[in-house]
Design a protein around this motif. Structure first.
Motif, PDB file in Angstrom:
ATOM      1  N   PRO A  48      14.422   3.054  -0.595  1.00  0.00           N
ATOM      2  CA  PRO A  48      15.155   3.913  -1.531  1.00  0.00           C
ATOM      3  C   PRO A  48      14.206   4.901  -2.184  1.00  0.00           C
ATOM      4  CG  PRO A  48      14.659   1.835  -2.580  1.00  0.00           C
ATOM      5  CD  PRO A  48      14.087   1.758  -1.179  1.00  0.00           C
ATOM      6  N   GLY A  49      14.736   5.730  -3.064  1.00  0.00           N
ATOM      7  CA  GLY A  49      13.866   6.668  -3.767  1.00  0.00           C
ATOM      8  C   GLY A  49      14.637   7.530  -4.738  1.00  0.00           C
ATOM      9  N   VAL A  50      14.183   7.584  -5.976  1.00  0.00           N
ATOM     10  CA  VAL A  50      14.729   8.494  -6.981  1.00  0.00           C
ATOM     11  C   VAL A  50      13.554   9.119  -7.720  1.00  0.00           C
ATOM     12  CG1 VAL A  50      16.907   7.272  -7.303  1.00  0.00           C
ATOM     13  CG2 VAL A  50      14.949   6.615  -8.667  1.00  0.00           C
ATOM     14  N   GLY A  51      13.760  10.350  -8.210  1.00  0.00           N
ATOM     15  CA  GLY A  51      12.690  11.040  -8.904  1.00  0.00           C
ATOM     16  C   GLY A  51      12.096  12.137  -8.038  1.00  0.00           C
ATOM     17  N   SER A  52      10.871  12.525  -8.342  1.00  0.00           N
ATOM     18  CA  SER A  52      10.236  13.629  -7.620  1.00  0.00           C
ATOM     19  C   SER A  52       9.577  13.139  -6.335  1.00  0.00           C
ATOM     20  CB  SER A  52       9.183  14.309  -8.501  1.00  0.00           C
ATOM     21  OG  SER A  52       8.010  13.516  -8.604  1.00  0.00           O
ATOM     22  N   PHE A  53       9.482  14.047  -5.372  1.00  0.00           N
ATOM     23  CA  PHE A  53       8.826  13.738  -4.101  1.00  0.00           C
ATOM     24  C   PHE A  53       7.391  13.299  -4.345  1.00  0.00           C
ATOM     25  CE2 PHE A  53       6.490  14.522  -0.257  1.00  0.00           C
ATOM     26  CZ  PHE A  53       7.381  14.325   0.788  1.00  0.00           C
ATOM     27  N   ARG A  54       6.679  14.033  -5.197  1.00  0.00           N
ATOM     28  CA  ARG A  54       5.265  13.722  -5.430  1.00  0.00           C
ATOM     29  C   ARG A  54       5.086  12.332  -6.025  1.00  0.00           C
ATOM     30  NH1 ARG A  54       1.081  17.979  -7.870  1.00  0.00           N
ATOM     31  NH2 ARG A  54       1.204  18.570  -5.675  1.00  0.00           N
ATOM     32  N   ALA A  55       5.887  12.007  -7.039  1.00  0.00           N
ATOM     33  CA  ALA A  55       5.764  10.697  -7.679  1.00  0.00           C
ATOM     34  C   ALA A  55       6.095   9.580  -6.699  1.00  0.00           C
ATOM     35  CB  ALA A  55       6.676  10.624  -8.900  1.00  0.00           C
ATOM     36  N   VAL A  86      15.318  10.288  -1.877  1.00  0.00           N
ATOM     37  CA  VAL A  86      13.904  10.645  -1.712  1.00  0.00           C
ATOM     38  C   VAL A  86      13.251   9.756  -0.654  1.00  0.00           C
ATOM     39  CG1 VAL A  86      11.695  11.014  -2.880  1.00  0.00           C
ATOM     40  CG2 VAL A  86      13.820  11.432  -4.110  1.00  0.00           C
ATOM     41  N   GLY A  87      13.783   8.563  -0.446  1.00  0.00           N
ATOM     42  CA  GLY A  87      13.298   7.719   0.648  1.00  0.00           C
ATOM     43  C   GLY A  87      13.496   8.362   2.001  1.00  0.00           C
ATOM     44  N   MET A  88      14.539   9.169   2.150  1.00  0.00           N
ATOM     45  CA  MET A  88      14.719   9.976   3.358  1.00  0.00           C
ATOM     46  C   MET A  88      13.744  11.144   3.370  1.00  0.00           C
ATOM     47  SD  MET A  88      17.973  12.382   4.378  1.00  0.00           S
ATOM     48  CE  MET A  88      17.536  14.107   4.280  1.00  0.00           C
ATOM     49  N   GLN A  89      13.610  11.827   2.225  1.00  0.00           N
ATOM     50  CA  GLN A  89      12.739  12.997   2.172  1.00  0.00           C
ATOM     51  C   GLN A  89      11.287  12.659   2.489  1.00  0.00           C
ATOM     52  OE1 GLN A  89      13.345  14.800  -1.664  1.00  0.00           O
ATOM     53  NE2 GLN A  89      15.503  15.294  -1.276  1.00  0.00           N
ATOM     54  N   LEU A  90      10.865  11.435   2.151  1.00  0.00           N
ATOM     55  CA  LEU A  90       9.486  11.029   2.432  1.00  0.00           C
ATOM     56  C   LEU A  90       9.176  10.966   3.917  1.00  0.00           C
ATOM     57  CD1 LEU A  90       9.014   8.226  -0.261  1.00  0.00           C
ATOM     58  CD2 LEU A  90       7.890  10.460  -0.210  1.00  0.00           C
ATOM     59  N   LEU A  91      10.212  10.982   4.758  1.00  0.00           N
ATOM     60  CA  LEU A  91       9.986  11.011   6.201  1.00  0.00           C
ATOM     61  C   LEU A  91       9.347  12.328   6.642  1.00  0.00           C
ATOM     62  CD1 LEU A  91      13.432   9.569   7.375  1.00  0.00           C
ATOM     63  CD2 LEU A  91      11.251   8.356   7.308  1.00  0.00           C
ATOM     64  N   ALA A  92       9.456  13.358   5.820  1.00  0.00           N
ATOM     65  CA  ALA A  92       9.012  14.702   6.171  1.00  0.00           C
ATOM     66  C   ALA A  92       7.492  14.826   6.235  1.00  0.00           C
ATOM     67  CB  ALA A  92       9.563  15.709   5.165  1.00  0.00           C
TER      68      ALA A  92
END
Length: 210
Positions: A48-55, A86-92
């Motif tokens: 999962p993931g919530v918040g900013s990409f960097r954090a 953001v858990g999806m976005q971290l795949l980038a």
């Protein structure tokens, strides 16, 4: 569902809601963990993931051995993987929130802020919106059309359009899901998407991408 599922706890996820949704969808063995050894024993993995990409990226990479365990289990052993928001976005390859931050690089692309092409379009994109599947072979049968709950200001833009499994519209097309082999990522929140989200998670629990 008797398989061991690792729900990754790296200090940046809506863990309680995701755990409840997985259990409501039929999961029986869900372990909330940041232990690399437990990750190596998981049969399915949810990030999962919530918040900013960097954090989120810093939190995930700051846990010794966790990224290596994820790569071993997902990329080498091919266990089904789901990234949420953001858990999806971290795949980038990288995210462009608060500067440039490297992601996991599992699916090439960048995470950009949603462009406001119309003053009536609000950012963040928040609320219920349609999910429209693409003709993606890896997402076939997993992503279905319907309404899901979104809450985000940034969007994943894969380099290869073939990695896009679903779209949504918010003043223009936004990527709602990506997929490649055993990897699935959704921008929407299945844990907040009621019947649609639970049905999606139920399909993920049965998904066999091999």
């Amino acid at each position: 569902m008797s398989e061991a599922i690792a729900l990754i706890d790296y200090g940046a996820g809506n863990l309680h809601s995701v755990l409840n949704a997985l259990q409501a969808a039929g999961a029986r063995q869900v372990t909330v963990t940041a232990d690399p050894e437990l990750v190596r024993g998981a049969r399915r993995i949810v990030l999962p993931g919530v918040g900013s990409f960097r954090a989120c990226a810093q939190g995930l990479k700051g846990i010794p051995g966790l990224v290596e365990a994820l790569e071993e289990r997902v990329l080498q052993h091919g266990v089904p993987f789901l990234g949420i928001c953001v858990g999806m976005q971290l795949l980038a390859t990288r995210g462009l929130e608060h500067g440039s931050t490297p992601g996991l690089g599992w699916i090439a692309g960048e995470v950009h802020r949603i462009e406001r092409t119309d003053p009536a379009i609000k950012v963040p994109h928040m609320g219920w919106n349609d999910v429209e599947p693409t003709a993606h072979p890896d997402g076939a049968g997993l992503i279905e059309g319907g309404e899901a709950y979104f809450l985000h200001s940034y969007v994943f833009q894969p380099e290869n359009g073939h990695d896009i499994a679903a779209m949504t519209d918010h003043g223009g097309g936004l990527v709602a899901a990506v997929a490649r082999d055993n990897i699935m990522g959704v921008q929407f929140h299945p844990e907040k998407s009621q019947r649609y989200g639970l049905a999606f998670l139920s399909r993920f629990l049965e998904w066999d991408p091999a």
